[in-house]
Design an enzyme around this catalytic site. Structure first.
Site, short mmCIF file in Angstrom:
data_model
loop_
_atom_site.label_atom_id
_atom_site.label_comp_id
_atom_site.label_asym_id
_atom_site.label_seq_id
_atom_site.Cartn_x
_atom_site.Cartn_y
_atom_site.Cartn_z
N ASP A 215 0.87 -1.18 0.00
CA ASP A 215 0.00 0.00 0.00
C ASP A 215 0.90 1.23 0.00
O ASP A 215 2.02 1.17 -0.51
CB ASP A 215 -0.96 -0.06 1.20
CG ASP A 215 -2.24 0.73 0.94
OD1 ASP A 215 -2.13 1.93 0.65
OD2 ASP A 215 -3.35 0.16 1.04
N HIS A 238 2.26 2.10 -3.15
CA HIS A 238 1.33 3.04 -3.77
C HIS A 238 1.84 4.47 -3.73
O HIS A 238 1.09 5.40 -4.00
CB HIS A 238 -0.05 2.95 -3.10
CG HIS A 238 -0.74 1.63 -3.34
ND1 HIS A 238 -2.04 1.39 -2.93
CD2 HIS A 238 -0.32 0.50 -3.95
CE1 HIS A 238 -2.37 0.15 -3.28
NE2 HIS A 238 -1.34 -0.41 -3.89
#
Ligand SMILES: *[C@@H]1O[C@H](CO)[C@@H](O)[C@H](O)[C@H]1NC(C)=O
Ligand SMILES: *[C@@H]1O[C@H](CO)[C@@H](O)[C@H](O)[C@H]1NC(C)=O
Ligand SMILES: *[C@@H]1O[C@H](CO)[C@@H](O)[C@H](O)[C@H]1NC(C)=O
Ligand SMILES: *[C@@H]1O[C@H](CO)[C@@H](O)[C@H](O)[C@H]1NC(C)=O
Length: 392
Positions: A215, A238
């Protein structure tokens, strides 16, 4: 001669305890409190006892030691202060592992939210070369690996985190924080495993970290301000994200964030600000500079339509995004658009400055740009041209 010697001894006997009073660091090794460190025996209680002694010790500075060359199996552990106005060190040179199966977690009052949970500990320093392995692949879920909250003057340095079940490091309601030389090494497909999550914290310096995860490498949420982030390698992951902010129509704020000298490798985003429709508050006064992207997808991404579930409705209200500079952003993007300035339809982004951008699409194609209701200016070298930014 003898008199002189006596005098000398007298001085010595008095001065030693005097020195002792001005500074003492008492050490508490977890082994002395019964920890075994064979990777199988549950060492949670020994850690709790060592922490208790460290925190309650009356010396000016006390250190909880987790020795190297051993692996300690640890269940969820609270490390609570306050610890009487002194310096608390936690030296983790040994490795820590979580129980192997979700069913084997022994949680405190069923609160299975955090694995190591430091609360109300001022002047806290957690350092060492230990590896913290969450063995999370079986149940990527809700357990944050290391949470430090409600404390002042916190240092975190040297540690490596692997395969944790949820977020790796959470800094919540802290002030004066230094995080450096942290390695995070989790797979790119591990869900919700933010690397370093900063909430409600001020005066944070975060540098020299290598973060690979599933993430956000770094996420910064409401109540955070005055953060300096530099020398970061991010990927997989991310990207570095402000937000998400404004979920469930909440009022949220983040400001004064400086991010510099970052390499993004194959990440989903580079520098991102993400807000939900319907919120209020602001994300403002930020600089992202000297950023190199190696095939990140959206290298610059303001997304005011963030929605991580299927049904999201159109709202009039939005957080205000303003005074955001992106300077010296170079490299390649694997996505079109490489630059996305998707501001709220009702609340425009203002003072967006793009200064010296050189981004190409992977296959030497021209990178593209998308904007919605974005105001500001572009200056310096500009590849691609940012024609959709409304000039102010
Ligand atoms: C540590 O924290 C306390 C506040 O809890 C503060 O009063 C103290 O001066 C701090 N610094 C040192 C070096 O102990
Ligand atoms: C902060 O903590 C460090 C120890 O980690 C200590 O040396 C320093 O004096 C503390 N600062 C303040 C302002 O208390
Ligand atoms: C970073 O941490 C490692 C241990 O994990 C240590 O060996 C190294 O010296 C540290 N580097 C710096 C610059 O502090
Ligand atoms: C814009 O943000 C930068 C970076 O935080 C800050 O230094 C500057 O003062 C801000 N400008 C205004 C007008 O607030």
């Amino acid at each position: 001669m003898e008199k002189l010697l006596k005098l000398f001894l007298l001085v010595l006997t008095f001065s030693v305890p005097l020195f002792g009073l001005t500074y003492s660091d008492t050490k508490f090794n977890v082994i002395k409190f019964g920890a075994v460190g064979n990777g199988r025996t549950d060492d949670t209680n020994a850690f709790s006892r060592a922490w208790e002694a460290t925190c309650k010790s009356s010396s000016t500075s006390s250190t909880m030691e987790v020795p190297s060359g051993k692996t300690f199996l640890i269940n969820p552990l609270y490390l609570d202060g306050p610890c009487n106005n002194k310096i608390i060190n936690v030296e983790i040179n040994g490795n820590l592992i979580a129980p192997s199966e979700p069913s084997k977690w022994r949680c405190n009052n069923n609160a299975c939210d955090n694995w190591m949970d430091f609360r109300y500990v001022d002047n806290l320093s957690i350092i060492g070369h230990g590896v913290i392995n969450g063995r999370g692949s079986k149940w990527w879920s809700t357990m944050k690996a290391l949470k430090i909250s409600s404390s002042n003057n916190v240092t975190l340095s040297g540690l490596t985190f692997k395969d944790v079940p949820h977020m790796h490091v959470v800094l919540d309601t802290l002030s004066s924080v230094s995080v450096s030389n942290i390695t995070i090494d989790s797979p790119g497909d591990s869900p919700n495993t933010d690397g370093i999550h900063i909430a409600g914290s001020t005066n944070v310096v975060l540098d020299h970290c290598r973060i690979g995860t599933g993430d956000d490498c770094i996420s910064i949420v409401t109540g955070s301000s005055h953060l300096k982030i530099s020398d970061i390698i991010c990927g997989p992951g991310h990207g570095i994200s402000i937000g998400s902010l404004g979920k469930h129509e909440s009022h949220e704020t983040v400001e004064y964030v400086e991010v510099s000298d970052v390499v993004f490798i194959g990440t989903m985003n580079g520098a991102r600000i993400k807000t939900w429709q319907g919120g209020s508050g602001y994300a403002r006064n930020m600089i992202f500079e000297r950023i190199y992207s190696q095939e990140a997808s959206k290298v610059i991404n303001i997304d005011q339509f963030y929605c991580d579930h299927m049904e999201c409705f159109t709202h009039e209200s939005a957080l205000k995004v303003s005074n955001i500079t992106f300077r010296q952003i170079l490299g390649t993007s694997s996505n079109q658009p490489a630059v996305n300035l998707a501001c709220s339809a009702s609340v425009p982004c203002t003072e967006i400055v793009l200064d010296s951008i050189f981004l190409q699409h992977n296959d030497n194609k021209r990178a593209s740009v998308a904007c919605n209701n974005a105001y500001g200016r572009a200056q310096g070298t500009m590849v691609p041209q940012i024609a959709c930014l409304n000039q102010t």
